[in-house]
Design a protein around this motif. Sequence first.
Motif, PDB file in Angstrom:
ATOM      1  N   UNK A   1       0.803  -1.267   0.225  1.00  0.00           N
ATOM      2  CA  UNK A   1      -0.097  -0.041  -0.115  1.00  0.00           C
ATOM      3  C   UNK A   1       0.932   1.218  -0.111  1.00  0.00           C
ATOM      4  N   UNK A   2       1.800   1.226   0.678  1.00  0.00           N
ATOM      5  CA  UNK A   2       2.927   2.407   0.850  1.00  0.00           C
ATOM      6  C   UNK A   2       3.450   2.549  -0.401  1.00  0.00           C
ATOM      7  N   UNK A   3       3.712   1.476  -0.942  1.00  0.00           N
ATOM      8  CA  UNK A   3       4.798   1.767  -2.353  1.00  0.00           C
ATOM      9  C   UNK A   3       4.022   2.299  -3.386  1.00  0.00           C
ATOM     10  N   UNK A   4       2.625   2.006  -3.463  1.00  0.00           N
ATOM     11  CA  UNK A   4       1.667   2.317  -4.373  1.00  0.00           C
ATOM     12  C   UNK A   4       1.448   3.972  -4.360  1.00  0.00           C
ATOM     13  N   UNK A   5       0.944   4.356  -2.886  1.00  0.00           N
ATOM     14  CA  UNK A   5       0.809   5.530  -2.478  1.00  0.00           C
ATOM     15  C   UNK A   5       2.031   6.445  -2.744  1.00  0.00           C
TER      16      UNK A   5
ATOM     17  N   UNK B   1       4.582   6.110  -5.081  1.00  0.00           N
ATOM     18  CA  UNK B   1       4.788   6.054  -6.495  1.00  0.00           C
ATOM     19  C   UNK B   1       3.673   7.156  -6.980  1.00  0.00           C
ATOM     20  N   UNK B   2       2.436   7.139  -6.661  1.00  0.00           N
ATOM     21  CA  UNK B   2       1.456   7.877  -7.088  1.00  0.00           C
ATOM     22  C   UNK B   2       1.769   9.406  -6.789  1.00  0.00           C
ATOM     23  N   UNK B   3       2.121   9.390  -5.440  1.00  0.00           N
ATOM     24  CA  UNK B   3       2.419  11.000  -4.658  1.00  0.00           C
ATOM     25  C   UNK B   3       3.535  11.499  -5.775  1.00  0.00           C
ATOM     26  N   UNK B   4       4.629  10.863  -5.702  1.00  0.00           N
ATOM     27  CA  UNK B   4       5.870  11.448  -6.240  1.00  0.00           C
ATOM     28  C   UNK B   4       6.251  10.919  -7.743  1.00  0.00           C
ATOM     29  N   UNK B   5       5.456  10.401  -8.272  1.00  0.00           N
ATOM     30  CA  UNK B   5       5.652   9.878  -9.618  1.00  0.00           C
ATOM     31  C   UNK B   5       6.990   9.328  -9.935  1.00  0.00           C
ATOM     32  N   UNK B   6       7.311   8.400  -9.178  1.00  0.00           N
ATOM     33  CA  UNK B   6       8.314   7.615  -9.451  1.00  0.00           C
ATOM     34  C   UNK B   6       8.205   6.081  -8.926  1.00  0.00           C
ATOM     35  N   UNK B   7       9.056   5.234  -9.459  1.00  0.00           N
ATOM     36  CA  UNK B   7       8.816   3.782  -8.878  1.00  0.00           C
ATOM     37  C   UNK B   7       9.395   3.694  -7.538  1.00  0.00           C
ATOM     38  N   UNK B   8       9.034   2.629  -6.647  1.00  0.00           N
ATOM     39  CA  UNK B   8       9.193   2.753  -5.281  1.00  0.00           C
ATOM     40  C   UNK B   8       9.802   1.193  -5.092  1.00  0.00           C
ATOM     41  N   UNK B   9      10.759   1.225  -4.243  1.00  0.00           N
ATOM     42  CA  UNK B   9      11.175  -0.241  -3.829  1.00  0.00           C
ATOM     43  C   UNK B   9      11.323   0.043  -2.050  1.00  0.00           C
ATOM     44  N   UNK B  10      10.401  -0.527  -1.406  1.00  0.00           N
ATOM     45  CA  UNK B  10      10.372  -0.726  -0.181  1.00  0.00           C
ATOM     46  C   UNK B  10      11.208  -1.855   0.464  1.00  0.00           C
TER      47      UNK B  10
ATOM     48  N   UNK C   1       2.787  -4.478  -8.848  1.00  0.00           N
ATOM     49  CA  UNK C   1       3.610  -4.796  -7.536  1.00  0.00           C
ATOM     50  C   UNK C   1       4.733  -6.139  -7.978  1.00  0.00           C
ATOM     51  N   UNK C   2       5.750  -6.113  -7.457  1.00  0.00           N
ATOM     52  CA  UNK C   2       6.643  -7.126  -7.513  1.00  0.00           C
ATOM     53  C   UNK C   2       7.190  -7.569  -6.199  1.00  0.00           C
ATOM     54  N   UNK C   3       7.060  -8.898  -5.818  1.00  0.00           N
ATOM     55  CA  UNK C   3       7.752  -9.081  -4.557  1.00  0.00           C
ATOM     56  C   UNK C   3       8.858  -9.884  -4.524  1.00  0.00           C
ATOM     57  N   UNK C   4       9.969  -9.552  -3.913  1.00  0.00           N
ATOM     58  CA  UNK C   4      11.050 -10.169  -4.046  1.00  0.00           C
ATOM     59  C   UNK C   4      11.344 -10.881  -2.451  1.00  0.00           C
TER      60      UNK C   4
END
Length: 263
Positions: free
Chosen positions: A159-163, A165-174, A193-196
């Motif tokens: 959820x945080x990664x999506x939020x 990314x949408x807010x800052x217009x960038x991809x996010x790796x948490x 979403x990709x899970x590692x």
Amino acid sequence: MTPPIILTIAGSDCSGGAGIQADIKTISALNGYAASVITAVTAQNTLGVQAVFPIPADIVRIQITSVMDDLQPDAIKIGMVHDASIVSVIAECLRKYHPRFVVYDPVMVSTSGRQLMAEDTVNAICEQLFPLCTLITPNLNEATLLSGHEITSVEDMQQAACELSDRHHTSVLIKGGHLPGNEMCDVLYDGHIHLFKQAKIESRNLHGTGCTLSSAIATFLARGCSLENAVHRAKNYTSTAISRGKELQIGHGNGPLAHFPYS
């Protein structure tokens, strides 16, 4: 054959385990050519950080200009940015030179949870730097600070990664290394979403892990990998460096990774 050129913009770690020094080791180990811009000189070792001296913003600008005008890097990795004026200079240079890839490891919160920078610097980073990045790589504490939500599960991370990314217009790796349990999971959001997932590696030598991972991602992007594949390959490299480093007897605290095979 000319290797890809990766510029790291970060602080100097005099003990060699993190910051610029870890970035240069990582980029070199992965067959890239490392250039560097120093944002701060730190006195630190495996036991902690004793002092930080930010480099004047004008000197940071001149360093970036010198590298960009001549070397024209394929990717940029950003690490420690301790001052709002330096944030503005880096953002100005990114807008001027339009590098293809920018990977930013936002060193905002310590492992113990202490915020490492003033609120105006955090705001400047969110407003000026994040939208210019290909990827940001916050850890759980940093993602909590940035999202305003407590993160205690993989679902919270997604959820945080999506939020973010949408807010800052960038991809996010948490990065989920501090979640409880024997398995760790990092979450990448790049429109999908990709899970590692992998087993945690128990080691006292983890100093510079975030620097290593972000530098490796930037290097693999510069080598032509997709973002998902770059993250996958960078995580494999970092895990190998952690495993190799378990037996290193360097320092008396949180020791470094082994970026190269030691014989």
